[in-house]
Design a protein around this motif. Structure first.
Motif, PDB file in Angstrom:
ATOM      1  N   ARG A 283       0.828  -1.214  -0.137  1.00 36.45           N
ATOM      2  CA  ARG A 283      -0.071   0.005   0.025  1.00 36.45           C
ATOM      3  C   ARG A 283       1.017   1.265  -0.036  1.00 36.45           C
ATOM      4  NH1 ARG A 283      -4.794  -0.895  -1.941  1.00 36.45           N
ATOM      5  NH2 ARG A 283      -5.262   1.128  -1.089  1.00 36.45           N
ATOM      6  N   LEU A 284       2.033   1.230   0.617  1.00 29.81           N
ATOM      7  CA  LEU A 284       2.819   2.642   0.577  1.00 29.81           C
ATOM      8  C   LEU A 284       3.307   2.734  -0.728  1.00 29.81           C
ATOM      9  CD1 LEU A 284       4.929   1.830   3.985  1.00 29.81           C
ATOM     10  CD2 LEU A 284       3.470   3.928   3.340  1.00 29.81           C
ATOM     11  N   GLU A 285       3.569   1.792  -1.495  1.00 29.34           N
ATOM     12  CA  GLU A 285       4.093   2.107  -2.695  1.00 29.34           C
ATOM     13  C   GLU A 285       3.184   3.031  -3.669  1.00 29.34           C
ATOM     14  OE1 GLU A 285       5.104  -1.335  -4.988  1.00 29.34           O
ATOM     15  OE2 GLU A 285       6.391  -2.129  -3.544  1.00 29.34           O
ATOM     16  N   ASP A 286       1.864   2.830  -3.284  1.00 30.80           N
ATOM     17  CA  ASP A 286       0.813   3.448  -4.286  1.00 30.80           C
ATOM     18  C   ASP A 286      -0.161   4.418  -3.398  1.00 30.80           C
ATOM     19  OD1 ASP A 286       1.470   1.762  -6.224  1.00 30.80           O
ATOM     20  OD2 ASP A 286       0.099   0.143  -5.571  1.00 30.80           O
ATOM     21  N   ALA A 287       0.229   4.838  -2.020  1.00 33.91           N
ATOM     22  CA  ALA A 287      -0.383   5.584  -1.251  1.00 33.91           C
ATOM     23  C   ALA A 287      -0.522   7.111  -1.722  1.00 33.91           C
ATOM     24  CB  ALA A 287      -0.049   5.329   0.217  1.00 33.91           C
ATOM     25  N   ARG A 288      -1.660   7.614  -1.387  1.00 33.79           N
ATOM     26  CA  ARG A 288      -1.701   9.066  -1.595  1.00 33.79           C
ATOM     27  C   ARG A 288      -0.664   9.841  -0.526  1.00 33.79           C
ATOM     28  NH1 ARG A 288      -7.423   8.901  -3.702  1.00 33.79           N
ATOM     29  NH2 ARG A 288      -7.501   7.534  -1.903  1.00 33.79           N
ATOM     30  N   PRO A 289      -0.184  10.735  -0.643  1.00 37.59           N
ATOM     31  CA  PRO A 289       0.713  11.509   0.313  1.00 37.59           C
ATOM     32  C   PRO A 289      -0.225  11.733   1.603  1.00 37.59           C
ATOM     33  CG  PRO A 289       1.064  12.673  -1.488  1.00 37.59           C
ATOM     34  CD  PRO A 289      -0.108  11.636  -1.819  1.00 37.59           C
TER      35      PRO A 289
ATOM     36  N   ALA B 150       1.183   8.773   6.236  1.00 39.07           N
ATOM     37  CA  ALA B 150       1.350   8.829   7.598  1.00 39.07           C
ATOM     38  C   ALA B 150       0.765   7.651   8.482  1.00 39.07           C
ATOM     39  CB  ALA B 150       1.070  10.278   8.373  1.00 39.07           C
ATOM     40  N   GLU B 151      -0.571   7.482   8.342  1.00 37.07           N
ATOM     41  CA  GLU B 151      -1.232   6.323   8.823  1.00 37.07           C
ATOM     42  C   GLU B 151      -0.605   4.998   8.580  1.00 37.07           C
ATOM     43  OE1 GLU B 151      -5.725   4.837  10.097  1.00 37.07           O
ATOM     44  OE2 GLU B 151      -5.380   6.298   8.683  1.00 37.07           O
ATOM     45  N   LEU B 152      -0.379   4.923   7.261  1.00 35.09           N
ATOM     46  CA  LEU B 152       0.190   3.526   6.931  1.00 35.09           C
ATOM     47  C   LEU B 152       1.674   3.347   7.622  1.00 35.09           C
ATOM     48  CD1 LEU B 152      -0.802   3.519   3.049  1.00 35.09           C
ATOM     49  CD2 LEU B 152      -1.645   2.045   5.010  1.00 35.09           C
ATOM     50  N   LEU B 153       2.644   4.537   7.359  1.00 37.39           N
ATOM     51  CA  LEU B 153       3.972   4.365   8.089  1.00 37.39           C
ATOM     52  C   LEU B 153       3.778   4.017   9.778  1.00 37.39           C
ATOM     53  CD1 LEU B 153       5.662   7.245   6.230  1.00 37.39           C
ATOM     54  CD2 LEU B 153       6.162   4.813   5.956  1.00 37.39           C
ATOM     55  N   GLY B 154       2.844   4.688  10.090  1.00 35.78           N
ATOM     56  CA  GLY B 154       2.702   4.199  11.637  1.00 35.78           C
ATOM     57  C   GLY B 154       2.246   2.809  12.090  1.00 35.78           C
TER      58      GLY B 154
END
Length: 114
Positions: free
Chosen positions: A69-75, A79-83
């Motif tokens: 998901r991080l590869e395609d995530a909108r900016p 932050a939530e995905l990284l957390g």
């Protein structure tokens, strides 16, 4: 004066219909996975899936989902995905330490910090 008695509630005679009960985390994972295959851009569904995987302790599956998901995530969603990814990596590190795998635990910790 005596307090009025509360009415006794009869026990249900049958299980609630599937639509009336709360789905289990496993059911949520199955449903969200199917929806994600049909629409990989559904960020809200992906987050529901991530939280269900976390509740089930399926950290390896969760890490794979979050990394993809991080590869395609909108900016605004990164932050939530990284957390979640960091928390997942730390949970994996702790599990490795409990299992006597210090090298693997250190790898997960370094990924969490990096």
């Amino acid at each position: 004066p005596a307090q009025p008695r509360q009415p006794e509630l009869a026990a249900p005679t049958e299980a609630p219909a599937a639509s009336e009960r709360t789905p289990s985390a496993e059911e949520i994972v199955e449903r969200c996975t199917d929806k994600l295959r049909a629409d990989p851009t559904d960020d809200e569904n992906a987050l529901r899936l991530a939280h269900a995987l976390w509740r089930l302790g399926r950290h390896h599956d969760l890490l794979a989902l979050l990394s993809a998901r991080l590869e395609d995530a909108r900016p605004e969603g990164q932050a939530e995905l990284l957390g979640l990814r960091r928390a997942t990596l730390l949970a994996l590190a702790e599990a490795c330490e409990r299992e006597g795998k210090p090298g693997e635990a250190e790898l997960y910790r370094s990924m969490a910090d990096g």
